[in-house]
Design a protein around this motif. Structure first.
Motif, PDB file in Angstrom:
ATOM      1  N   GLY A  92       3.440  -6.123  -8.945  1.00  0.00           N
ATOM      2  CA  GLY A  92       3.338  -4.735  -8.469  1.00  0.00           C
ATOM      3  C   GLY A  92       4.645  -4.278  -7.821  1.00  0.00           C
ATOM      4  N   GLN A  93       5.241  -5.147  -7.042  1.00  0.00           N
ATOM      5  CA  GLN A  93       6.508  -4.787  -6.375  1.00  0.00           C
ATOM      6  C   GLN A  93       7.611  -4.576  -7.412  1.00  0.00           C
ATOM      7  OE1 GLN A  93       6.941  -4.196  -2.939  1.00  0.00           O
ATOM      8  NE2 GLN A  93       8.712  -3.242  -3.903  1.00  0.00           N
ATOM      9  N   GLN A 140      -5.732  -7.191   4.038  1.00  0.00           N
ATOM     10  CA  GLN A 140      -5.476  -7.883   2.785  1.00  0.00           C
ATOM     11  C   GLN A 140      -6.648  -8.764   2.343  1.00  0.00           C
ATOM     12  OE1 GLN A 140      -1.924  -8.015   0.930  1.00  0.00           O
ATOM     13  NE2 GLN A 140      -2.794  -6.042   1.484  1.00  0.00           N
ATOM     14  N   LYS A 141      -6.938  -8.735   1.084  1.00  0.00           N
ATOM     15  CA  LYS A 141      -7.942  -9.580   0.430  1.00  0.00           C
ATOM     16  C   LYS A 141      -9.345  -9.399   1.018  1.00  0.00           C
ATOM     17  CE  LYS A 141      -4.565 -13.223  -0.373  1.00  0.00           C
ATOM     18  NZ  LYS A 141      -4.322 -14.637  -0.528  1.00  0.00           N
ATOM     19  N   TYR A 191       4.988  -2.339  -2.314  1.00  0.00           N
ATOM     20  CA  TYR A 191       3.725  -2.425  -3.047  1.00  0.00           C
ATOM     21  C   TYR A 191       2.671  -3.132  -2.201  1.00  0.00           C
ATOM     22  CZ  TYR A 191       0.179  -3.656  -6.416  1.00  0.00           C
ATOM     23  OH  TYR A 191      -1.031  -3.796  -7.057  1.00  0.00           O
ATOM     24  N   ILE A 192       1.471  -2.574  -2.197  1.00  0.00           N
ATOM     25  CA  ILE A 192       0.355  -3.169  -1.453  1.00  0.00           C
ATOM     26  C   ILE A 192      -0.817  -3.333  -2.421  1.00  0.00           C
ATOM     27  CG2 ILE A 192      -1.193  -2.891   0.520  1.00  0.00           C
ATOM     28  CD1 ILE A 192       0.901  -0.586   1.378  1.00  0.00           C
ATOM     29  N   ASP A 194      -0.992 -13.318  -4.834  1.00  0.00           N
ATOM     30  CA  ASP A 194       0.434 -13.215  -4.490  1.00  0.00           C
ATOM     31  C   ASP A 194       1.283 -12.950  -5.733  1.00  0.00           C
ATOM     32  OD1 ASP A 194      -0.307 -13.588  -1.929  1.00  0.00           O
ATOM     33  OD2 ASP A 194       0.311 -15.695  -1.809  1.00  0.00           O
ATOM     34  N   ARG A 195       0.915 -13.586  -6.830  1.00  0.00           N
ATOM     35  CA  ARG A 195       1.687 -13.362  -8.070  1.00  0.00           C
ATOM     36  C   ARG A 195       1.496 -11.926  -8.554  1.00  0.00           C
ATOM     37  NH1 ARG A 195      -0.129 -17.768 -12.031  1.00  0.00           N
ATOM     38  NH2 ARG A 195       1.034 -16.478 -13.489  1.00  0.00           N
TER      39      ARG A 195
END
Ligand SMILES: Nc1ncnc2c1ncn2[C@@H]1O[C@H](COP(=O)(O)OP(=O)(O)O)[C@@H](O)[C@H]1O
Ligand SMILES: [Mg+2]
Length: 414
Positions: A249-250, A320-321, A211-212, A243-244
């Motif tokens: 998602g993962q 990311q972000k 998951y991304i 991160d949570r």
């Protein structure tokens, strides 16, 4: 000895399940990647059909027929990818075809676990995903469970979409009214505890089972009892929960056995920053999130990369972000009446405006919004800050200067 170099190039096909307005971003992205696009739609004159190289006239739900027709029309060439920009059964058809052709997506048999909210919540619960407590109409002790409910709570159809039939119920008396009313007989539903807090959307994708997370947006809604989306704002105030949310998602990717797919999650951040998963869907989602908000806000072309991911072309993970710009997607709603006039040009030429669209024609009836389909238009704006993007969108709505012929009876009013 002479060497002949073959000039014969094997055509590469991409299938879009659906060829209507909403599919246009998917079809154009596939065309830009050099694919011959096969568009499947019941309507041969659908807005995206003209952009497709081949058309299959078939309902998006009839996956076996679609698959047969694909095999019949492709005499020479490779089908590299299949996706849908739509939802539910269209995505299920995409999965069926992908599974048949060894294209990575998700198992078609698992799609009903998303389509039925009842099944979706069972999978969430079995996999330790925090989701609002619920009861369902067909459970044994339904009456007893209803008598123990605390209020407010939320009723929603087992298979629903775009907030249709989703409603907040304030009291025991209102619940009694709802249970004896027509709504209940029309379709099976579930009742959930109402979770107080701020709603966010997490747009992401799954690539080779990983998951991304790509972006998180804040959401503004209409007041109770309905939950119509009024505004999506990027970046979210809850960016620090990255991160949570990625971990959730993962867990969804693993629980539903998704290999490769876009994934939209709707979550509520409640007091104590607890995260409650309301809904997840292996879809691009609507709301201009995948096609405008994410590329403009993060610089990542989610639709193009999803096509690349399923088609085995080089896939690039997002930075990311990344916050490239703040974006506001602002929906327009109206009182009951008929749409008389507006000025799109005046709204479009204001600074920061990316997109302005009225969904209805002059003379169309307008109503107080109870589902997302009641909204009459959208404005998308970019800004240096969230506030600047929101203010630009609000200014554009004023400049649109929508006028209505008001409904005389007014009995639709709440
Ligand atoms: N248990 C709940 N607590 C608070 N709000 C909820 C709850 N369930 C749904 N909602 C609100 O209703 C909206 C629609 O619910 P959802 O289950 O996502 O149905 P749909 O498939 O129509 O999107 C959510 O986006 C959220 O705003
Ligand atoms: Mg939803």
């Amino acid at each position: 000895m002479l060497h002949y170099k073959s000039k014969l190039k094997i055509p590469q096909f991409f299938v879009s399940i659906g060829a209507g307005t909403n599919q246009v971003p998917l079809i154009t992205a596939a065309k830009r990647l050099g694919f011959n696009v096969i568009g499947v739609d019941r309507n041969p004159c659908a807005e995206g059909a003209g952009l497709c190289d081949l058309k299959i006239q078939e309902s998006i739900e009839n996956y076996e027929e679609i698959y047969q027709k694909i095999l019949e029309i492709i005499l020479f060439g490779d089908i590299k990818g299949v996706l849908s920009r739509s939802y539910g059964s269209a995505v299920k058809s995409a999965c069926f075809i992908a599974n048949k052709l060894n294209i990575p997506l998700m198992p078609y048999e698992r799609m009903d676990d998303f389509i039925s909210k009842k099944r979706m919540k069972s999978v969430f619960e079995a996999n330790g995903l925090n989701t609002p407590l619920h009861i369902q109409t067909d459970q044994n002790n339904f009456r007893k469970a209803v008598s123990k409910l605390s209020y407010p709570c939320v009723v929603k159809p087992v298979t629903g979409h775009a907030k249709t039939g989703v409603q907040r119920i304030e009291s025991k008396a209102d619940m009694q009214h709802f249970l004896t009313g027509n709504d209940r007989k029309k379709c099976p539903f579930i009742i959930e505890e109402f979770v107080r807090g701020d709603e966010i959307i997490a747009a992401g994708m799954i690539y080779q089972h990983r998951y991304i997370l790509i972006g998180i947006t804040d959401k503004k809604l209409t007041p109770p009892p309905y939950f119509v989306d009024l505004e999506h704002i990027y970046p979210s105030r809850y960016f620090d929960l990255w991160d949570r949310i990625s971990a959730i998602g993962q867990r969804v990717a693993d629980a539903f056995d998704i290999a490769t797919s876009p994934l939209i999650m709707e979550l509520i951040v409640s007091e104590g920053r607890e995260l409650s998963l309301i809904e997840a869907a292996p879809e691009f989602g609507g709301e201009f999130i995948s096609d405008v908000l994410i590329p403009e806000g993060t610089g990542y072309n989610l639709i193009q990369q999803s096509i690349r991911a399923v088609s085995g072309l080089g896939f690039r993970t997002p930075v990311q972000k990344r916050i490239k710009a703040s974006i506001a997607v602002r929906y327009i709603t109206a009182r009951p009446g008929t749409l008389a006039s507006w000025n799109e040009k005046a709204a479009r030429r204001l600074p920061g405006i990316l997109h302005v669209k009225l969904f209805k024609k002059a003379g169309s009836a307008t109503a107080f919004p109870t589902t997302n389909h009641d909204r009459i238009g959208v404005i998308i704006a970019r800004g240096k800050t969230r506030e600047a993007a929101q203010a630009a969108a609000a200014r554009a709505e004023s400049a649109l200067n929508i006028t209505l012929n008001e409904s005389e009876s007014g009995h639709n009013e709440q």
